[in-house]
Design a protein around this motif. Structure first.
Motif, PDB file in Angstrom:
ATOM      1  N   GLY A  25      89.094  59.834  33.082  1.00  0.00           N
ATOM      2  CA  GLY A  25      88.131  60.863  32.699  1.00  0.00           C
ATOM      3  C   GLY A  25      86.818  60.736  33.446  1.00  0.00           C
ATOM      4  N   VAL A  60      95.244  55.263  35.686  1.00  0.00           N
ATOM      5  CA  VAL A  60      96.372  56.004  35.096  1.00  0.00           C
ATOM      6  C   VAL A  60      95.906  56.866  33.928  1.00  0.00           C
ATOM      7  CG1 VAL A  60      98.196  54.382  35.762  1.00  0.00           C
ATOM      8  CG2 VAL A  60      96.958  54.019  33.617  1.00  0.00           C
ATOM      9  N   ASP A  61      96.677  57.904  33.687  1.00  0.00           N
ATOM     10  CA  ASP A  61      96.355  58.805  32.573  1.00  0.00           C
ATOM     11  C   ASP A  61      97.653  59.474  32.135  1.00  0.00           C
ATOM     12  OD1 ASP A  61      93.317  60.206  31.814  1.00  0.00           O
ATOM     13  OD2 ASP A  61      95.134  61.126  31.002  1.00  0.00           O
ATOM     14  N   ILE A  62      97.708  59.864  30.861  1.00  0.00           N
ATOM     15  CA  ILE A  62      98.891  60.582  30.385  1.00  0.00           C
ATOM     16  C   ILE A  62      98.812  62.066  30.751  1.00  0.00           C
ATOM     17  CG2 ILE A  62      99.761  59.171  28.456  1.00  0.00           C
ATOM     18  CD1 ILE A  62      97.716  60.541  26.649  1.00  0.00           C
ATOM     19  N   ARG A  74      95.444  66.169  35.218  1.00  0.00           N
ATOM     20  CA  ARG A  74      94.227  65.448  35.615  1.00  0.00           C
ATOM     21  C   ARG A  74      94.528  64.519  36.795  1.00  0.00           C
ATOM     22  NH1 ARG A  74      89.799  63.474  31.040  1.00  0.00           N
ATOM     23  NH2 ARG A  74      88.251  64.927  31.840  1.00  0.00           N
ATOM     24  N   ASN A 105      89.264  58.211  25.633  1.00  0.00           N
ATOM     25  CA  ASN A 105      88.277  58.877  24.792  1.00  0.00           C
ATOM     26  C   ASN A 105      88.231  58.251  23.397  1.00  0.00           C
ATOM     27  OD1 ASN A 105      90.838  60.016  25.329  1.00  0.00           O
ATOM     28  ND2 ASN A 105      90.406  61.760  24.025  1.00  0.00           N
ATOM     29  N   TYR A 129      93.358  56.336  20.142  1.00  0.00           N
ATOM     30  CA  TYR A 129      93.746  56.277  21.564  1.00  0.00           C
ATOM     31  C   TYR A 129      93.610  54.846  22.076  1.00  0.00           C
ATOM     32  CZ  TYR A 129      93.061  61.158  20.591  1.00  0.00           C
ATOM     33  OH  TYR A 129      93.136  62.385  20.003  1.00  0.00           O
ATOM     34  N   THR A 173      83.291  53.402  24.751  1.00  0.00           N
ATOM     35  CA  THR A 173      82.265  53.046  23.767  1.00  0.00           C
ATOM     36  C   THR A 173      82.944  52.899  22.407  1.00  0.00           C
ATOM     37  OG1 THR A 173      80.664  54.336  25.009  1.00  0.00           O
ATOM     38  CG2 THR A 173      80.097  53.797  22.727  1.00  0.00           C
ATOM     39  N   GLU A 229      76.130  61.571  33.277  1.00  0.00           N
ATOM     40  CA  GLU A 229      76.792  62.596  34.077  1.00  0.00           C
ATOM     41  C   GLU A 229      75.762  63.325  34.936  1.00  0.00           C
ATOM     42  OE1 GLU A 229      79.556  64.977  31.768  1.00  0.00           O
ATOM     43  OE2 GLU A 229      80.170  63.178  30.698  1.00  0.00           O
ATOM     44  N   SER A 246      78.854  64.379  25.645  1.00  0.00           N
ATOM     45  CA  SER A 246      79.909  63.834  24.784  1.00  0.00           C
ATOM     46  C   SER A 246      79.467  62.579  24.048  1.00  0.00           C
ATOM     47  CB  SER A 246      81.142  63.527  25.626  1.00  0.00           C
ATOM     48  OG  SER A 246      80.836  62.502  26.549  1.00  0.00           O
ATOM     49  N   ARG A 283      80.636  69.488  26.880  1.00  0.00           N
ATOM     50  CA  ARG A 283      80.870  68.866  25.570  1.00  0.00           C
ATOM     51  C   ARG A 283      79.545  68.748  24.802  1.00  0.00           C
ATOM     52  NH1 ARG A 283      84.483  63.749  27.282  1.00  0.00           N
ATOM     53  NH2 ARG A 283      83.011  63.795  29.025  1.00  0.00           N
TER      54      ARG A 283
HETATM   55  P1  NAD Z   1      87.530  61.716  28.872  1.00  0.00           P
HETATM   56  O1  NAD Z   1      88.032  62.470  27.703  1.00  0.00           O
HETATM   57  O2  NAD Z   1      86.950  62.451  30.029  1.00  0.00           O
HETATM   58  O3  NAD Z   1      88.690  60.789  29.464  1.00  0.00           O
HETATM   59  C1  NAD Z   1      89.537  60.017  28.691  1.00  0.00           C
HETATM   60  C2  NAD Z   1      90.934  60.082  29.307  1.00  0.00           C
HETATM   61  O4  NAD Z   1      91.782  59.140  28.628  1.00  0.00           O
HETATM   62  C3  NAD Z   1      91.617  61.443  29.171  1.00  0.00           C
HETATM   63  O5  NAD Z   1      91.932  61.953  30.451  1.00  0.00           O
HETATM   64  C4  NAD Z   1      92.882  61.149  28.345  1.00  0.00           C
HETATM   65  O6  NAD Z   1      94.006  61.906  28.749  1.00  0.00           O
HETATM   66  C5  NAD Z   1      93.094  59.675  28.635  1.00  0.00           C
HETATM   67  N1  NAD Z   1      93.916  58.987  27.645  1.00  0.00           N
HETATM   68  C6  NAD Z   1      93.807  59.013  26.292  1.00  0.00           C
HETATM   69  N2  NAD Z   1      94.745  58.226  25.740  1.00  0.00           N
HETATM   70  C7  NAD Z   1      95.469  57.687  26.749  1.00  0.00           C
HETATM   71  C8  NAD Z   1      96.570  56.792  26.817  1.00  0.00           C
HETATM   72  N3  NAD Z   1      97.100  56.276  25.708  1.00  0.00           N
HETATM   73  N4  NAD Z   1      97.069  56.468  28.032  1.00  0.00           N
HETATM   74  C9  NAD Z   1      96.523  56.978  29.164  1.00  0.00           C
HETATM   75  N5  NAD Z   1      95.479  57.826  29.165  1.00  0.00           N
HETATM   76  C10 NAD Z   1      94.947  58.179  27.973  1.00  0.00           C
HETATM   77  O7  NAD Z   1      86.456  60.671  28.305  1.00  0.00           O
HETATM   78  P2  NAD Z   1      85.202  60.032  29.078  1.00  0.00           P
HETATM   79  O8  NAD Z   1      84.050  60.978  29.031  1.00  0.00           O
HETATM   80  O9  NAD Z   1      85.660  59.469  30.369  1.00  0.00           O
HETATM   81  O10 NAD Z   1      84.844  58.844  28.066  1.00  0.00           O
HETATM   82  C11 NAD Z   1      85.673  57.711  27.933  1.00  0.00           C
HETATM   83  C12 NAD Z   1      84.937  56.656  27.122  1.00  0.00           C
HETATM   84  O11 NAD Z   1      83.740  56.267  27.813  1.00  0.00           O
HETATM   85  C13 NAD Z   1      84.472  57.131  25.751  1.00  0.00           C
HETATM   86  O12 NAD Z   1      84.573  56.059  24.848  1.00  0.00           O
HETATM   87  C14 NAD Z   1      83.026  57.489  25.966  1.00  0.00           C
HETATM   88  O13 NAD Z   1      82.264  57.356  24.796  1.00  0.00           O
HETATM   89  C15 NAD Z   1      82.594  56.457  26.976  1.00  0.00           C
HETATM   90  N6  NAD Z   1      81.466  56.867  27.833  1.00  0.00           N
HETATM   91  C16 NAD Z   1      81.394  58.129  28.347  1.00  0.00           C
HETATM   92  C17 NAD Z   1      80.342  58.485  29.183  1.00  0.00           C
HETATM   93  C18 NAD Z   1      80.226  59.872  29.773  1.00  0.00           C
HETATM   94  O14 NAD Z   1      79.203  60.163  30.392  1.00  0.00           O
HETATM   95  N7  NAD Z   1      81.193  60.752  29.625  1.00  0.00           N
HETATM   96  C19 NAD Z   1      79.392  57.532  29.540  1.00  0.00           C
HETATM   97  C20 NAD Z   1      79.509  56.240  29.020  1.00  0.00           C
HETATM   98  C21 NAD Z   1      80.562  55.921  28.177  1.00  0.00           C
END
Ligand code: NAD
Ligand code: UDX
Length: 455
Positions: free
Chosen positions: A10, A32-34, A38, A87, A105, A128, A161, A271, A342
């Motif tokens: 992500g 990797v991702d499911i 993506r 996520n 997750y 997080t 971001e 988010s 988000r």
């Molecule tokens: P996101 O939703 O963009 O990405 C998460 C990815 O994980 C998704 O593509 C989803 O398909 C994948 N996923 C979920 N379960 C899975 C599994 N079992 N196997 C493989 N893939 C799986 O989320 P994000 O914005 O990248 O955030 C991820 C984490 O980082 C969160 O905990 C968030 O709080 C934290 N975070 C985000 C930011 C930000 O700016 N977005 C900054 C710091 C921390």
């Protein structure tokens, strides 16, 4: 060759791993991702997220020592270090709904790692998570019978971001939490070595696991608190003719306060802030710390107040009726330089305007696709228009919600000439030259400043 796997491709997993691969040519990094779509996008010229500078970093490393795949099991089997960057949204069901973090997750990943791994691994919390999640992870991971040993580390991500690549390239700090046992220290050192490829040692902070987990929630709570604090003062400025920009500058020059994150706005989105504060609130409640929970909850409440206040002001200033009036929203992303929407304030604002039967036209240089998804249930009532000039055609009001640089460069005379009169401009980011707009003939309303009205 050390092999790193990241589960979750992500906004965090993709850019973070691309930077690690760029800086460590001797390490193989697989993400990797499911989500097949993506992963396909990560393997294409059209990356799944918009982030300045990301294309260059990915292009440099992809195919060399950076790979994107949906084969989670193979990735786990081969990896030495596994980052989990899935996520962790706010729970929408059951106990703690609307407040606690949804950990399903993360837990699924832990169980899959346990099922597939046959050799020792370092498992890194990149997502997080609530403080002490690592303890649960350790219990799950070390419950196996195949002899593999797992060290769990916390390594929260602080990138924002829109500036992710710059933040990753030159971070304020890298935080790594681990146990102080000999194995724990060894695991921490392995991760320190990965970052030390480009981050100066003095910026790599090591702590115990719980401090690291809690620092992430605390950092976001403090940042959001600053925005809510200045936004609360913006309401008082509007009532008293003080100017919030001047107040922010005046207080920000105090070195104890500092100038950053004092920009009054239509509200914070993204988010992380709301989700992480609610997570903190839930944690405090669960430890019986109700006053502490209430203190932090107020940061989110103030943000909601700020978003609603913006719409209330539009309604009041436009003669208490916006029914049938066309309103152009300039920007839908939660901040500039991202396509991410988000928790964007624009979502609530659009819905409130529709409640008043306004005709809403949305324009944004990067976020229209996500805007359409966010408003899927009311899509027939909203127009999505990439061209801001067309969006403003016949509009009674323009409301600027995202501080895109290109919005500073528009020809506001041309826009004014196409609008219904009297023309209103609501600047939710204090982004434009208000005197100039007033000179053109707009009635200008900004955040925390006296209005400039012709009528
Ligand atoms: P996101 O939703 O963009 O990405 C998460 C990815 O994980 C998704 O593509 C989803 O398909 C994948 N996923 C979920 N379960 C899975 C599994 N079992 N196997 C493989 N893939 C799986 O989320 P994000 O914005 O990248 O955030 C991820 C984490 O980082 C969160 O905990 C968030 O709080 C934290 N975070 C985000 C930011 C930000 O700016 N977005 C900054 C710091 C921390
Ligand atoms: C945030 C944290 O900054 C980052 O460290 C963490 O890893 C993830 O969450 P992000 O949400 O991507 O990052 O962007 P950020 O720059 O923090 O902005 C969050 C929101 O606050 C945006 O809607 C932004 O417009 C708003 N904001 C920020 C203000 O309204 N005023 C400010 O002065 C600063």
């Amino acid at each position: 060759m050390t092999k790193i796997l990241c589960i979750g491709a992500g906004y965090v997993g993709g850019p973070t791993m691309a930077m690690i691969a760029k800086k460590n040519t001797n390490v193989q990094v697989t993400v990797v991702d499911i989500n097949q779509q993506r992963i396909d996008a990560w393997n294409s010229d059209n990356l799944p997220i918009y982030e300045p500078g990301l294309d260059e970093v990915v292009n440099e490393a992809r195919g060399r020592n950076l790979f994107f795949s949906t084969d989670v099991e193979k990735g786990i089997a081969e990896a030495d270090i596994i980052f989990v960057s899935v996520n962790t949204p706010t729970k929408t069901f059951g106990h703690g709904a609307g407040c606690a973090a949804d950990l399903q997750y993360w837990e699924k990943c832990a169980r899959q790692i346990l099922e597939v791994a046959t050799s020792d691994k370092i498992v890194v919390e990149k997502s997080t998570l609530p403080v002490r999640t690592a303890a649960a992870m350790e219990r799950i991971l070390n419950s196996g019978r195949n002899g593999a040993h797992f060290d769990v580390l916390s390594n929260p991500e602080f990138l924002a971001e829109g500036t992710a690549i710059a933040d990753l390239d030159n971070p304020d700090r890298i935080l790594i939490g681990g146990h102080s046992t000999p194995e724990g220290k060894k695991a921490v050192q392995a991760l320190v070595d990965v970052y030390a490829a480009w981050v100066p040692q003095e910026k790599i902070i090591t702590t115990n696991l719980w401090s690291s987990e809690l620092s992430k929630l605390t950092a976001n709570a403090f940042l959001a608190q600053r925005v809510s604090s200045i936004n609360s003062i913006s309401a008082l400025c509007e009532a008293t003719e003080a100017d919030v920009g001047e107040v922010a500058y005046a207080i920000g020059t105090d070195s104890r306060i500092g100038p950053k994150f004092l920009k009054a706005s239509v509200g914070f989105g993204g988010s992380c802030f709301k989700k992480d504060i609610l997570n903190l609130v839930y944690l405090c409640e669960s430890y019986g710390l109700h006053e502490v929970a209430e203190y932090w909850r107020q940061v989110v409440k103030m943000n909601e107040y700020q978003e609603r206040r913006f719409v209330d002001r539009m309604l009041k200033e436009m003669f208490n009726t916006i029914a049938g009036k066309r309103i152009a929203l300039f920007g839908f992303a939660f901040k500039a330089d991202t396509g991410d929407t988000r928790e964007s304030p624009a979502i609530l604002i659009t819905r409130e305007l529709l409640e008043e039967n306004a005709e809403v036209v949305i324009t944004d240089p990067q976020a229209l696709k996500h805007a359409e998804q966010d408003l899927a249930d009311v899509i027939d009532r909203v127009v999505f228009e990439p061209d801001p000039y067309k969006a403003a055609e016949g509009a009674h009001a323009v409301a600027l919600l995202t501080e895109w640089k290109e919005y500073k460069e528009l020809d506001y005379q041309k826009i004014f000439d196409r609008m219904a009169q009297p023309a209103f401009l609501f600047d939710g980011r204090n982004h434009l030259d208000h005197q100039e707009l007033f000179g053109i003939g707009y009635n200008v309303y900004s955040i925390g400043k006296a209005p400039l009205k012709h009528i």
